[in-house]
Design an enzyme around this catalytic site. Structure first.
Site, PDB file in Angstrom:
ATOM      1  N   GLY A  45       2.534   0.230  13.567  1.00 57.97           N
ATOM      2  CA  GLY A  45       2.313   1.316  14.160  1.00 57.97           C
ATOM      3  C   GLY A  45       2.306   2.339  12.912  1.00 57.97           C
ATOM      4  O   GLY A  45       2.577   2.264  11.874  1.00 57.97           O
ATOM      5  N   GLN A  50       1.373  10.617   9.162  1.00 60.19           N
ATOM      6  CA  GLN A  50       1.426   9.749   7.970  1.00 60.19           C
ATOM      7  C   GLN A  50       0.352   9.490   6.993  1.00 60.19           C
ATOM      8  O   GLN A  50       0.473   9.221   6.020  1.00 60.19           O
ATOM      9  CB  GLN A  50       1.914   8.383   8.683  1.00 60.19           C
ATOM     10  CG  GLN A  50       3.522   8.325   8.975  1.00 60.19           C
ATOM     11  CD  GLN A  50       3.697   6.971   9.698  1.00 60.19           C
ATOM     12  OE1 GLN A  50       3.486   6.889  10.836  1.00 60.19           O
ATOM     13  NE2 GLN A  50       4.335   6.257   8.787  1.00 60.19           N
ATOM     14  N   CYS A  92       9.786   1.727   8.050  1.00 65.80           N
ATOM     15  CA  CYS A  92       8.570   2.744   8.130  1.00 65.80           C
ATOM     16  C   CYS A  92       7.600   2.690   7.127  1.00 65.80           C
ATOM     17  O   CYS A  92       8.247   2.619   5.986  1.00 65.80           O
ATOM     18  CB  CYS A  92       9.123   4.108   8.489  1.00 65.80           C
ATOM     19  SG  CYS A  92       7.936   5.427   8.967  1.00 65.80           S
ATOM     20  N   LEU A  93       6.282   2.744   7.232  1.00 63.73           N
ATOM     21  CA  LEU A  93       5.419   2.722   5.964  1.00 63.73           C
ATOM     22  C   LEU A  93       5.488   4.022   5.311  1.00 63.73           C
ATOM     23  O   LEU A  93       5.302   4.055   4.051  1.00 63.73           O
ATOM     24  CB  LEU A  93       4.177   2.653   6.541  1.00 63.73           C
ATOM     25  CG  LEU A  93       3.638   1.359   7.463  1.00 63.73           C
ATOM     26  CD1 LEU A  93       2.203   1.238   7.981  1.00 63.73           C
ATOM     27  CD2 LEU A  93       3.667   0.129   6.562  1.00 63.73           C
ATOM     28  N   HIS A 134       9.285   5.772  18.137  1.00 64.41           N
ATOM     29  CA  HIS A 134       9.278   5.620  16.553  1.00 64.41           C
ATOM     30  C   HIS A 134       7.889   6.701  16.282  1.00 64.41           C
ATOM     31  O   HIS A 134       8.075   7.588  15.365  1.00 64.41           O
ATOM     32  CB  HIS A 134       9.158   4.461  15.706  1.00 64.41           C
ATOM     33  CG  HIS A 134       9.062   4.416  14.350  1.00 64.41           C
ATOM     34  ND1 HIS A 134      10.133   4.227  13.652  1.00 64.41           N
ATOM     35  CD2 HIS A 134       8.214   4.743  13.442  1.00 64.41           C
ATOM     36  CE1 HIS A 134       9.679   4.267  12.296  1.00 64.41           C
ATOM     37  NE2 HIS A 134       8.452   4.769  12.206  1.00 64.41           N
ATOM     38  N   GLU A 135       6.881   6.405  16.744  1.00 62.63           N
ATOM     39  CA  GLU A 135       5.467   6.772  16.508  1.00 62.63           C
ATOM     40  C   GLU A 135       5.554   8.208  17.028  1.00 62.63           C
ATOM     41  O   GLU A 135       5.120   9.281  16.207  1.00 62.63           O
ATOM     42  CB  GLU A 135       4.389   5.928  16.815  1.00 62.63           C
ATOM     43  CG  GLU A 135       4.097   4.842  16.116  1.00 62.63           C
ATOM     44  CD  GLU A 135       4.307   4.673  14.654  1.00 62.63           C
ATOM     45  OE1 GLU A 135       3.912   5.733  13.978  1.00 62.63           O
ATOM     46  OE2 GLU A 135       4.950   3.834  14.157  1.00 62.63           O
ATOM     47  N   HIS A 138       7.354  10.730  14.890  1.00 62.53           N
ATOM     48  CA  HIS A 138       6.486  11.176  13.745  1.00 62.53           C
ATOM     49  C   HIS A 138       5.600  12.576  14.073  1.00 62.53           C
ATOM     50  O   HIS A 138       5.508  13.359  13.405  1.00 62.53           O
ATOM     51  CB  HIS A 138       5.508  10.106  13.318  1.00 62.53           C
ATOM     52  CG  HIS A 138       6.125   9.263  12.145  1.00 62.53           C
ATOM     53  ND1 HIS A 138       6.394   9.457  10.851  1.00 62.53           N
ATOM     54  CD2 HIS A 138       6.241   7.804  12.245  1.00 62.53           C
ATOM     55  CE1 HIS A 138       6.977   8.469  10.564  1.00 62.53           C
ATOM     56  NE2 HIS A 138       6.721   7.349  11.171  1.00 62.53           N
TER      57      HIS A 138
END
Length: 174
Positions: A45, A50, A92-93, A134-135, A138
């Site tokens: 995701g 991000q 998380c990236l 989660h997304e 963001h």
């Protein structure tokens, strides 16, 4: 070359993203670049903030970077219902070298638009519910580390500060 993924504590990651006013070719190109960056970084995701675009756009593919069989692109996603509770390990990236358990709703309903501007509704549980929450977080300037205990967060922030003070030749991904 894939888009660069911003790392915590970049200020864009803490900012509430703006709604997408119109789905243009530029939005479609951004979504494609986001998917490429997500796959290149072994993610499932990714949210537009991000990659430095403070707009409400996410890509998700639970089939992972290898299969690439279930790419979803959601424009202006909103969680309209949430129920139950689950606790799963998240990473998380944008939050390097850190994974921990996070409590989230077990079931969510999300409404959004697809890249053709068509409305869609997703009823999700398990990993998809976690990923959607989660997304969408963001897009609201919230990272999963904002949902952990103050002690765990303080320990992670100390590591980030130490990494920032380490000369580039000595940095590792640990």
């Amino acid at each position: 070359m894939p888009l660069e993924i911003l790392k915590y504590p970049h200020p864009v990651l803490a900012k509430k993203a703006e709604p997408v006013a119109e789905i243009t070719d530029a939005i479609r190109e951004l979504a494609a670049g986001m998917a490429e960056a997500m796959y290149a970084n072994q993610g499932i995701g990714l949210a537009a903030p991000q990659v430095g675009a403070s707009i409400r756009l996410i890509v998700i593919d639970l089939s992972g970077p290898d299969k690439r069989e279930a790419l979803m692109t959601l424009v202006n996603p909103v969680i309209t219902a949430a129920s139950g509770e689950q606790e799963d390990e998240e990473g998380c990236l944008s939050v390097r070298s850190y994974r921990t358990k996070v409590r989230r709703a077990a079931n969510v309903t999300v409404t959004a638009l697809d890249l053709a501007g068509q409305p869609l509704t997703i009823e999700a549980d398990e990993l998809l519910a976690v990923c959607l929450q989660h997304e969408v977080d963001h897009l609201d300037g919230v990272l999963f580390i904002d949902r952990i205990s103050r002690l765990k967060r303080a320990m992670y922030d100390k590591r980030v500060k130490r990494w920032a003070q380490t000369p580039p030749a000595e940095k590792t991904n640990s």
